[in-house]
Write an enzyme that holds these catalytic residues in place. Sequence first.
Site, PDB file in Angstrom:
ATOM      1  N   GLY B  56       0.985  -0.890  -0.209  1.00 15.34           N
ATOM      2  CA  GLY B  56      -0.141  -0.206  -0.216  1.00 15.34           C
ATOM      3  C   GLY B  56       1.156   0.884   0.173  1.00 15.34           C
ATOM      4  O   GLY B  56       1.645   1.045   0.778  1.00 15.34           O
ATOM      5  N   ILE B  81       0.551  -3.410  10.570  1.00 17.39           N
ATOM      6  CA  ILE B  81       1.896  -3.125  10.251  1.00 17.39           C
ATOM      7  C   ILE B  81       1.969  -0.886  10.267  1.00 17.39           C
ATOM      8  O   ILE B  81       2.647  -0.312  11.280  1.00 17.39           O
ATOM      9  CB  ILE B  81       2.701  -3.206   9.142  1.00 17.39           C
ATOM     10  CG1 ILE B  81       2.125  -4.996   8.849  1.00 17.39           C
ATOM     11  CG2 ILE B  81       4.051  -2.603   8.321  1.00 17.39           C
ATOM     12  CD1 ILE B  81       3.871  -5.722   9.621  1.00 17.39           C
ATOM     13  N   ASN B 137      -7.662   1.024  -2.152  1.00 17.22           N
ATOM     14  CA  ASN B 137      -7.901   0.738  -0.232  1.00 17.22           C
ATOM     15  C   ASN B 137      -8.947   1.414   0.692  1.00 17.22           C
ATOM     16  O   ASN B 137      -7.817   2.297   1.311  1.00 17.22           O
ATOM     17  CB  ASN B 137      -5.964   0.226   0.525  1.00 17.22           C
ATOM     18  CG  ASN B 137      -6.219  -0.476   1.392  1.00 17.22           C
ATOM     19  OD1 ASN B 137      -7.694  -0.754   2.132  1.00 17.22           O
ATOM     20  ND2 ASN B 137      -5.266  -0.553   1.941  1.00 17.22           N
ATOM     21  N   CYS B 140      -7.448  -0.477   5.171  1.00 13.87           N
ATOM     22  CA  CYS B 140      -7.086  -0.928   6.057  1.00 13.87           C
ATOM     23  C   CYS B 140      -7.490  -0.125   7.493  1.00 13.87           C
ATOM     24  O   CYS B 140      -7.507   1.023   7.845  1.00 13.87           O
ATOM     25  CB  CYS B 140      -5.539   0.035   5.626  1.00 13.87           C
ATOM     26  SG  CYS B 140      -4.438  -0.212   6.807  1.00 13.87           S
ATOM     27  N   LYS B 175     -10.915  -2.348  -2.795  1.00  9.82           N
ATOM     28  CA  LYS B 175     -10.539  -3.083  -1.915  1.00  9.82           C
ATOM     29  C   LYS B 175     -11.921  -3.090  -1.421  1.00  9.82           C
ATOM     30  O   LYS B 175     -11.636  -1.726   0.459  1.00  9.82           O
ATOM     31  CB  LYS B 175      -9.404  -3.292  -1.869  1.00  9.82           C
ATOM     32  CG  LYS B 175      -8.899  -4.383  -0.241  1.00  9.82           C
ATOM     33  CD  LYS B 175      -7.559  -4.717  -0.422  1.00  9.82           C
ATOM     34  CE  LYS B 175      -7.323  -5.852   0.409  1.00  9.82           C
ATOM     35  NZ  LYS B 175      -5.353  -6.410  -0.044  1.00  9.82           N
ATOM     36  N   THR B 203      -7.886  -7.127   5.937  1.00  9.31           N
ATOM     37  CA  THR B 203      -8.045  -8.257   7.202  1.00  9.31           C
ATOM     38  C   THR B 203      -9.134  -8.021   8.439  1.00  9.31           C
ATOM     39  O   THR B 203      -9.989  -7.211   7.941  1.00  9.31           O
ATOM     40  CB  THR B 203      -6.859  -7.770   8.037  1.00  9.31           C
ATOM     41  OG1 THR B 203      -6.794  -6.575   8.157  1.00  9.31           O
ATOM     42  CG2 THR B 203      -5.491  -8.736   7.125  1.00  9.31           C
TER      43      THR B 203
END
Lengths: 262, 318
Positions: B56, B81, B137, B140, B175, B203
């Site tokens: 990303g 992360i 994205n 996240c 996403k 996730t």
Amino acid sequence: MNRVVENRKIAPGYYYLEFLSDGISSRAVPGQFVMMRISMHSTDPLLRRPFSIMHIPAPGAVGIVYKIAGRGTRILSEVIPGGEIDCMGPLGVGFSISKTLKRAYLLGGGAGTPPLVFLAAELHRMGIPASVFLGARRSEELILADHFRSPGQEIHESTDDGSRGYHGTVTAGFAEYLRQVNPENSAIYACGPEPMLKSVAHISQAHSIPTQVSLESQMACGIGACLGCTIQTLAGPKQICSDGPVFDASTIQKWIDESPSG
Amino acid sequence: MESTSPSWNKAPDLRVQLGPLELKNPITVASGTFGYGLEYKNYVDLNRLGAIFVKGLTLKPRSGHPQQRIAETASGMLNCIGLQNVGIDEFIKDKLPKLRSYDTAVIANINGSTAEEYYEISDRLTQSDGVAALEVNVSCPNVKAGGMMFGTDPFLIETITSGIRKRTHLPVIVKLSPNVTDIGAMAIAACNGGADILSLINTLVGMAVDVRTWRPVLSNLTGGLSGPAIKPVALRCVYETARAVSVPIIGMGGICSGTDVVEFLLVGAHAVSIGTASYIHPDASIRILDELIRYMIENRIGHISEITRGLKHENPLP
């Protein structure tokens, strides 16, 4: 797949494991590590575990020492000789040794001692004398001292409880020792728990001795992709697995921030 | 299994057409699990991959969260992360030219803390040579601003998607996050905004606790759960999305084998991404591709599209 030839307890909580791998055995240098998969046919535990290489006992063989730290290492301790593990490596960037070095100071704390065995063997091969300082909480955890008995290598032991050697931390013992010697043309190599390494970094800074430390971290991939093991350095974020695990102690950002001399 | 394909005795045809994006095969590697691709070049023939979704990217470099960032869980792992990445400038200058030498689609995963940041990154990548598509994205779980905040609100998903859609000729992939009540509603919002393709799932938000210290294991308190543990949730999400929209879907979540891929295709995916499996075996994606090919030969499936949406059920996929 790698065949396990030895897996035995050497101290309370500590095991020695030897396995076969021509690739790792022939290419490994001191300070490098392997990523080991423990349960071959299960997704639990899922991830590989990093272990630094302790020595190359014979061509084709690799030895590691591990401490039981959780479920993964407990399962590993139950692997019997003849069984198989899955090892990837050698990984990472190891210790660098200058040919002009007059003396090396090796500092190992507890479970951080194993990679120094490999390093001491290489120093011996290069003809560089070494002073080895090993520390642990108590004498039973003072592991691997017998592996530093090459000619030209002196060993200093310390325990937190005073049950063997110097009574105090390995870094306190080393700081006292440094007052009596001339550390010109020497280098420090240290591996152990982080508070110890931070303390070593501050001692070496005060004496201007080049210092390499081997860092530990949780890792998922071991090859610089997952970014799970990042450490902030003067040169920006670095991966302990692929940029290290060995780093110049003077570049670790948080130790600089916490330095007594500012 | 019967097949109507007359070409079963030839090598199966793995090419997939995802709207405007054609891939040589349906096996891709998921953003955040494969670095910038180059980390794996000694382990994987990158030319065999359908696509590489790179780590990303943000406008400025990010150093991510402090340690501890990962924690193993039962058949899975948590990570926080925190979008550590080299930033868009370094990516374009250093990583992209190296990636261009491989015969695979390079897909950039883009992140912003504001809509304007998404647009600026989109512009920069659109002007660069070698990017096959943008993956937006909005899912996240590890950043304070942006990320999942956008991806759990259908209005924001549509706004950002349409903003990027208007500015780029590149295929737009959105996403999706599984951390929503109705993923179908998020999929519809992305399609209303002009998404060409959807990728899912990101996730699942999770937590780990240390009983020795009574503290959370992860520095950011929570993290994103991945690995085989989440595969059933991911399959359900892909199924629900395929019921809700007709755009191509890239499915992911715990895929470790060729038959895992078949499961995702059956519930509606046109392609898949390999994620956490690459951590355990760096070459997992290639092994999975070979297993998929073997499955197709054994089952006399001539073209990969014969599997997609093939789930047999009284509520079949449209």
